[in-house]
Design a protein around this motif. Structure first.
Motif, mmCIF file in Angstrom:
data_model
loop_
_atom_site.group_PDB
_atom_site.id
_atom_site.type_symbol
_atom_site.label_atom_id
_atom_site.label_comp_id
_atom_site.label_asym_id
_atom_site.label_seq_id
_atom_site.Cartn_x
_atom_site.Cartn_y
_atom_site.Cartn_z
ATOM 1 N N TYR A 76 43.262 38.267 54.141
ATOM 2 C CA TYR A 76 42.590 38.339 52.842
ATOM 3 C C TYR A 76 41.179 37.748 52.825
ATOM 4 O O TYR A 76 40.416 38.013 51.897
ATOM 5 C CB TYR A 76 43.430 37.616 51.778
ATOM 6 C CG TYR A 76 44.747 38.284 51.485
ATOM 7 C CD1 TYR A 76 44.830 39.303 50.545
ATOM 8 C CD2 TYR A 76 45.908 37.894 52.135
ATOM 9 C CE1 TYR A 76 46.045 39.917 50.263
ATOM 10 C CE2 TYR A 76 47.126 38.502 51.860
ATOM 11 C CZ TYR A 76 47.191 39.509 50.924
ATOM 12 O OH TYR A 76 48.399 40.113 50.655
ATOM 13 N N ARG A 77 40.858 36.902 53.814
ATOM 14 C CA ARG A 77 39.547 36.260 53.886
ATOM 15 C C ARG A 77 39.184 35.562 52.568
ATOM 16 O O ARG A 77 38.080 35.700 52.039
ATOM 17 C CB ARG A 77 38.460 37.288 54.238
ATOM 18 C CG ARG A 77 38.645 37.933 55.595
ATOM 19 C CD ARG A 77 38.407 36.949 56.732
ATOM 20 N NE ARG A 77 38.738 37.554 58.031
ATOM 21 C CZ ARG A 77 38.478 36.977 59.206
ATOM 22 N NH1 ARG A 77 37.899 35.791 59.247
ATOM 23 N NH2 ARG A 77 38.822 37.570 60.330
ATOM 24 N N PHE A 78 40.125 34.817 52.026
ATOM 25 C CA PHE A 78 39.864 34.115 50.771
ATOM 26 C C PHE A 78 38.844 32.989 50.992
ATOM 27 O O PHE A 78 38.757 32.401 52.068
ATOM 28 C CB PHE A 78 41.160 33.568 50.164
ATOM 29 C CG PHE A 78 41.989 32.717 51.077
ATOM 30 C CD1 PHE A 78 41.736 31.358 51.216
ATOM 31 C CD2 PHE A 78 43.046 33.263 51.807
ATOM 32 C CE1 PHE A 78 42.518 30.560 52.041
ATOM 33 C CE2 PHE A 78 43.833 32.475 52.642
ATOM 34 C CZ PHE A 78 43.563 31.119 52.765
ATOM 35 N N GLU A 79 38.093 32.714 49.959
ATOM 36 C CA GLU A 79 37.020 31.718 50.029
ATOM 37 C C GLU A 79 37.348 30.431 49.276
ATOM 38 O O GLU A 79 36.689 29.417 49.466
ATOM 39 C CB GLU A 79 35.720 32.311 49.469
ATOM 40 C CG GLU A 79 35.224 33.520 50.262
ATOM 41 C CD GLU A 79 33.973 34.121 49.657
ATOM 42 O OE1 GLU A 79 33.568 33.693 48.546
ATOM 43 O OE2 GLU A 79 33.386 35.011 50.294
ATOM 44 N N ARG A 80 38.361 30.493 48.408
ATOM 45 C CA ARG A 80 38.767 29.320 47.632
ATOM 46 C C ARG A 80 40.276 29.167 47.685
ATOM 47 O O ARG A 80 41.002 30.158 47.561
ATOM 48 C CB ARG A 80 38.304 29.457 46.167
ATOM 49 C CG ARG A 80 36.803 29.383 45.979
ATOM 50 C CD ARG A 80 36.393 29.552 44.520
ATOM 51 N NE ARG A 80 36.652 30.913 44.066
ATOM 52 C CZ ARG A 80 35.812 31.916 44.247
ATOM 53 N NH1 ARG A 80 34.688 31.729 44.896
ATOM 54 N NH2 ARG A 80 36.097 33.117 43.787
ATOM 55 N N LEU A 81 40.721 27.927 47.849
ATOM 56 C CA LEU A 81 42.155 27.645 47.918
ATOM 57 C C LEU A 81 42.485 26.465 47.025
ATOM 58 O O LEU A 81 41.845 25.411 47.106
ATOM 59 C CB LEU A 81 42.576 27.324 49.352
ATOM 60 C CG LEU A 81 44.049 26.886 49.541
ATOM 61 C CD1 LEU A 81 44.993 28.057 49.286
ATOM 62 C CD2 LEU A 81 44.270 26.325 50.946
ATOM 63 N N VAL A 82 43.494 26.650 46.168
ATOM 64 C CA VAL A 82 44.044 25.556 45.378
ATOM 65 C C VAL A 82 45.354 25.117 46.027
ATOM 66 O O VAL A 82 46.226 25.949 46.304
ATOM 67 C CB VAL A 82 44.303 25.996 43.918
ATOM 68 C CG1 VAL A 82 45.169 24.963 43.191
ATOM 69 C CG2 VAL A 82 42.986 26.184 43.182
ATOM 70 N N PHE A 83 45.485 23.839 46.295
ATOM 71 C CA PHE A 83 46.730 23.279 46.818
ATOM 72 C C PHE A 83 47.269 22.329 45.759
ATOM 73 O O PHE A 83 46.637 21.319 45.429
ATOM 74 C CB PHE A 83 46.482 22.538 48.127
ATOM 75 C CG PHE A 83 47.699 21.878 48.714
ATOM 76 C CD1 PHE A 83 48.942 22.504 48.684
ATOM 77 C CD2 PHE A 83 47.609 20.622 49.308
ATOM 78 C CE1 PHE A 83 50.070 21.900 49.225
ATOM 79 C CE2 PHE A 83 48.728 20.011 49.864
ATOM 80 C CZ PHE A 83 49.961 20.650 49.820
ATOM 81 N N ALA A 84 48.427 22.660 45.176
ATOM 82 C CA ALA A 84 48.943 21.913 44.033
ATOM 83 C C ALA A 84 50.460 21.795 44.103
ATOM 84 O O ALA A 84 51.109 22.369 44.976
ATOM 85 C CB ALA A 84 48.519 22.593 42.737
ATOM 86 N N GLY A 85 51.036 21.040 43.160
ATOM 87 C CA GLY A 85 52.480 20.802 43.140
ATOM 88 C C GLY A 85 52.791 19.407 43.637
ATOM 89 O O GLY A 85 51.942 18.731 44.235
#
Length: 341
Positions: free
Chosen positions: A265-274
């Motif tokens: 997907y070549r994503f540029e932003r990642l949210v890591f939560a939980g």
């Protein structure tokens, strides 16, 4: 817009008042965020007992609501909308929050907003990251959920990967219990892992090749088998090494799937939560991954990683502006269907 939000999906009763302003909620302030924990109660049983959790929510929610309003310097007249977690979670626990929120919204003629718990976790990142905007990828890891999603818009979550059995937080807690650690074991596993040798024991990967999914059941079972083998042979167990090796296997599994998803997907932003996003080892490894791949990482601060009302208010703002309002027929659902969304 001022939102009063309720979260009661598992063993934390939480009520928050938040102010979100702007077309996309660019200005976000938590005015109060009050949480009543049930840890001491469930520690007696080594895990959450659903029936006890539901009763505890019933006992706490009214007083907590008044406390949250008072701390924010508000009354119900100041509230623009009422939000509540409606799915997924323990159905008895969810029903307490849903029914209380419905009654409150009806009594004061306020709009009612139903929020998906997993979306709420991802939305917690908005508070401390004003530049965060969809689209982005979100990895939500907790005691009940592990999912990798493409967040196309603030309300549209497209599933990419998920756990096919145990959630990562569940694997942490059950492994910790088998090691004789107190409930909840995640924080103690994190501490012990810092003192152990991560290469002492080889545990299997939870990353399922050919997909972006996880299977933490086998990893958890491998820990049980190792400990049983030591007991049968009369060999000593170094809990620090077990914790460190288990944590390394989790970190490797997560980064393996993130790598696979990034290549696709070549994503540029990642949210890591939980809740599991509070784990210091995972935070560091995911941070390393993002730096290596030029991905901007957004993580809620540790107090906003666990279940809380503020995260529900953040997601509710976007649901409201998309016209996603609930009515008196709103019911709690233990699952949201085939996926968590």
């Amino acid at each position: 817009m001022i939102i009063l939000a309720f979260e009661s999906s598992c063993d934390e009763t939480s009520v928050a008042v938040a102010e979100l302003l702007g077309d996309s909620g660019e200005s976000r302030r938590i005015l109060s965020n009050k949480t009543a924990t049930q840890i001491a109660t469930h520690a007696l049983y080594g895990g959450v007992v659903p029936e006890i959790a539901g009763r505890a929510h019933t006992e706490a929610i009214s007083g907590l609501c008044y406390e949250a309003l008072s701390a924010a310097g508000m009354t119900m007249k100041d509230i623009d909308a009422v939000a509540v977690t409606a799915t997924p979670g323990l159905v008895g626990a969810l029903l307490v929050g849903v029914n209380f929120a419905k009654g409150l919204a009806l009594s004061y003629n306020k709009p009612l907003i139903a929020v998906n718990h997993v979306k709420g976790h991802a939305a917690a990142a908005y508070y401390e990251n004003p530049d965060l905007k969809a689209p982005f990828f979100a990895l939500v890891a907790s005691g009940g959920h592990t999912s990798l999603t493409y967040v196309k818009t603030p309300t549209e979550f497209v599933p990419v990967g998920r756990t096919r059995d145990d959630a990562v937080g569940e694997a942490f807690d059950k492994s910790a219990r088998r090691l004789g650690l107190p409930y909840p074991g995640g924080a103690e596993m994190d501490r012990l892992a810092s003192a152990g040798n991560p290469d002492a024991i080889t545990f299997p990967s939870a990353a399922l090749r050919g997909s972006f999914d996880f299977s933490f059941s086998g990893l958890k079972t491998a820990v049980m088998n190792y400990l049983n083998g030591c007991a049968q042979k009369g060999e000593p167990v170094c809990r620090e090494d077990v914790a460190a090796s288990f944590t390394k296997a989790v970190c490797d599994s997560v980064t393996t799937q993130l790598e696979a998803a990034w290549k696709n997907y070549r994503f540029e932003r990642l949210v890591f939560a939980g809740g599991v996003a509070a784990n210091s080892h995972l935070r560091r490894r995911i941070g390393d991954f993002c730096r290596e791949h030029g991905v901007k990482l957004y993580m809620p601060s540790v107090p906003l990683c666990g279940d809380n009302g503020a995260m529900i208010a953040a997601q509710a703002f976007f649901e409201y502006h998309e016209g996603h309002l609930a009515n008196s027929s709103l019911n709690a659902k233990a699952t949201a269907g085939k996926s968590v969304f």
